[in-house]
Design an enzyme around this catalytic site. Structure first.
Site, PDB file in Angstrom:
ATOM      1  CB  SER A 182      39.365  -5.271 -16.776  1.00  0.00           C
ATOM      2  OG  SER A 182      39.645  -6.533 -17.157  1.00  0.00           O
ATOM      3  N   PRO A 216      32.372  -7.263 -18.784  1.00  0.00           N
ATOM      4  CG  PRO A 216      32.645  -7.965 -16.575  1.00  0.00           C
ATOM      5  CD  PRO A 216      33.338  -7.948 -17.907  1.00  0.00           C
ATOM      6  CG  ASP A 234      31.379  -7.263 -25.210  1.00  0.00           C
ATOM      7  OD1 ASP A 234      30.986  -8.393 -25.553  1.00  0.00           O
ATOM      8  OD2 ASP A 234      32.491  -7.059 -24.696  1.00  0.00           O
ATOM      9  CG  ASP A 254      32.555  -7.017 -35.147  1.00  0.00           C
ATOM     10  OD1 ASP A 254      33.449  -6.551 -34.405  1.00  0.00           O
ATOM     11  OD2 ASP A 254      32.796  -7.783 -36.095  1.00  0.00           O
ATOM     12  CE  LYS A 300      43.286  -7.180 -24.311  1.00  0.00           C
ATOM     13  NZ  LYS A 300      43.067  -6.766 -22.946  1.00  0.00           N
TER      14      LYS A 300
END
Ligand code: SAM
Length: 351
Positions: A182, A216, A234, A254, A300
């Site tokens: 990503s 990550p 995260d 959050d 998305k």
């Protein structure tokens, strides 16, 4: 064959690309229709009146097109003699005025990719034949779009109103130390959604950034690489070596509830997998509250009517930002490294 536009896109997004060009043609009062085939990696937009395809190409800012990677006007669809492809290309192209250079593309599909070797081989003889007719001051590029080694869409595009990259694709190398693939989405977003001058002004060493949905750590890696300090939000685990950089603080919170404690966040980035309308409203909250200056985020798009969804989200952003009275930017693109998603850059200039 009547004059048309050819727009290349990610395979599987032809309907969105078609809906988008149809929308813009309507806005310009130009009639035509889109021809698409699923997964062919391009769309043809046929105009009814001579000159209209070029008119769209000149009037519509390429940066408005979210789902189009590259575009050109098509003057001829040719079935070439394999023993002499050059003569026909040469004689036709001379009747359209001078071009500064030529470019060869093909659909970014499995079958299209097989044409890369052919294009490489054809480059030299084509260059030799065309060089005497090129004029460096021209804004036009002679654009060849191959369907196979004989079928060709031939036309032009404006260098100043199209993608500077071959096939509209910025190819980037995956950094071996980046924690996810990503990472290339954010690297590409900085390169494609900002111009050189904006990159120099908006991206400065020592800036503070917030990365929502950071794990990550591929996007955080890009910010750290640009010498920023990053708050990564995260619940998942961040790559260990990023934690050791001394530039990253990880908050297991959050992303929709996180409120920055510092007042000097320059960049907000967000790659959370969530409904696009919800992410859009969150980005608006940050920009309108002055919690960040610049935002890059992914929307998305797992739904069917992706263009409609994108239009709704971008309209909301533009409407709300315009009500502040400040100058603002909203730009969006389906980047090469994006899959079922697009990437948006938004900022509000409060000065
Ligand atoms: C696509 S991944 C992000 C990948 C990351 N940009 C990278 O380059 O490594 C999406 C992340 O969003 C996180 N996420 C989803 N909803 C979230 C929320 N409400 N708050 C914080 N993180 C969230 C997930 O835990 C996941 O790690």
């Amino acid at each position: 064959m009547s004059e048309s536009l050819l727009l290349s896109c990610r395979s599987g997004f032809e309907n969105d690309c078609a809906a988008e060009i149809q929308f813009h043609a309507n806005q310009l009062g130009i009639s035509g229709f889109a021809r698409t085939k699923n997964e062919q990696g391009f769309v043809e937009f046929e105009c009814f009146t001579a000159g209209d395809a070029l008119a769209i190409h000149r009037k519509l800012d390429f940066r408005e097109l979210v789902f189009t990677r590259q575009w050109q006007v098509v003057y001829q669809k040719l079935h070439l003699n394999p023993d002499d492809r050059i003569s026909e290309i040469l004689s036709l192209s001379q009747s359209w005025g001078k071009c500064s250079q030529f470019a060869q593309d093909y659909p970014d599909t499995n079958s299209g990719k097989q044409l890369s070797g052919f294009c490489r081989k054809f480059h030299k003889p084509l260059q030799k034949a065309l060089v005497p007719f090129l004029e460096s001051s021209s804004d036009y590029i002679l654009q060849l779009f191959w369907l196979d080694s004989q079928m060709l869409y031939l036309g032009v595009r404006l260098a100043s109103n199209s993608s500077p990259y071959p096939m509209g694709i910025l190819r980037l190398k995956q950094p071996s130390v980046a924690p996810s693939r990503s990472t290339l989405k954010l690297d590409e977003a900085f390169a494609v959604l900002l111009n050189e001058d904006e990159r120099a002004r908006y991206i400065q060493p020592g800036q503070h950034a917030v990365d929502l949905g950071a794990c990550p750590g591929g996007w955080s890696y890009q910010l750290i690489r640009r010498s920023m300090y990053v708050d990564a939000i995260d619940n998942g685990p961040m790559a260990e070596h990023l934690m050791e950089s001394g530039q990253l603080t990880h908050y297991r919170e959050d992303g929709f509830k996180f409120v920055p404690s510092r007042k000097n966040v320059s960049w907000l980035v967000c790659d959370m997998v969530e409904k696009p309308s919800r992410v859009t409203r969150l980005m608006l909250k940050w920009l309108l509250s002055g919690w960040c200056k610049y935002a890059i985020f992914n929307l998305k798009l797992p739904m069917k009517k992706r263009f409609a969804e994108v239009q709704q989200d971008l309209s909301l952003l533009r409407e709300e930002l315009s009500q502040t009275g400040y100058r603002f930017e909203v730009r969006a693109k389906q980047l090469y490294h994006d899959r079922e998603e697009i990437t948006v850059f938004a900022c509000l200039h409060r000065d």
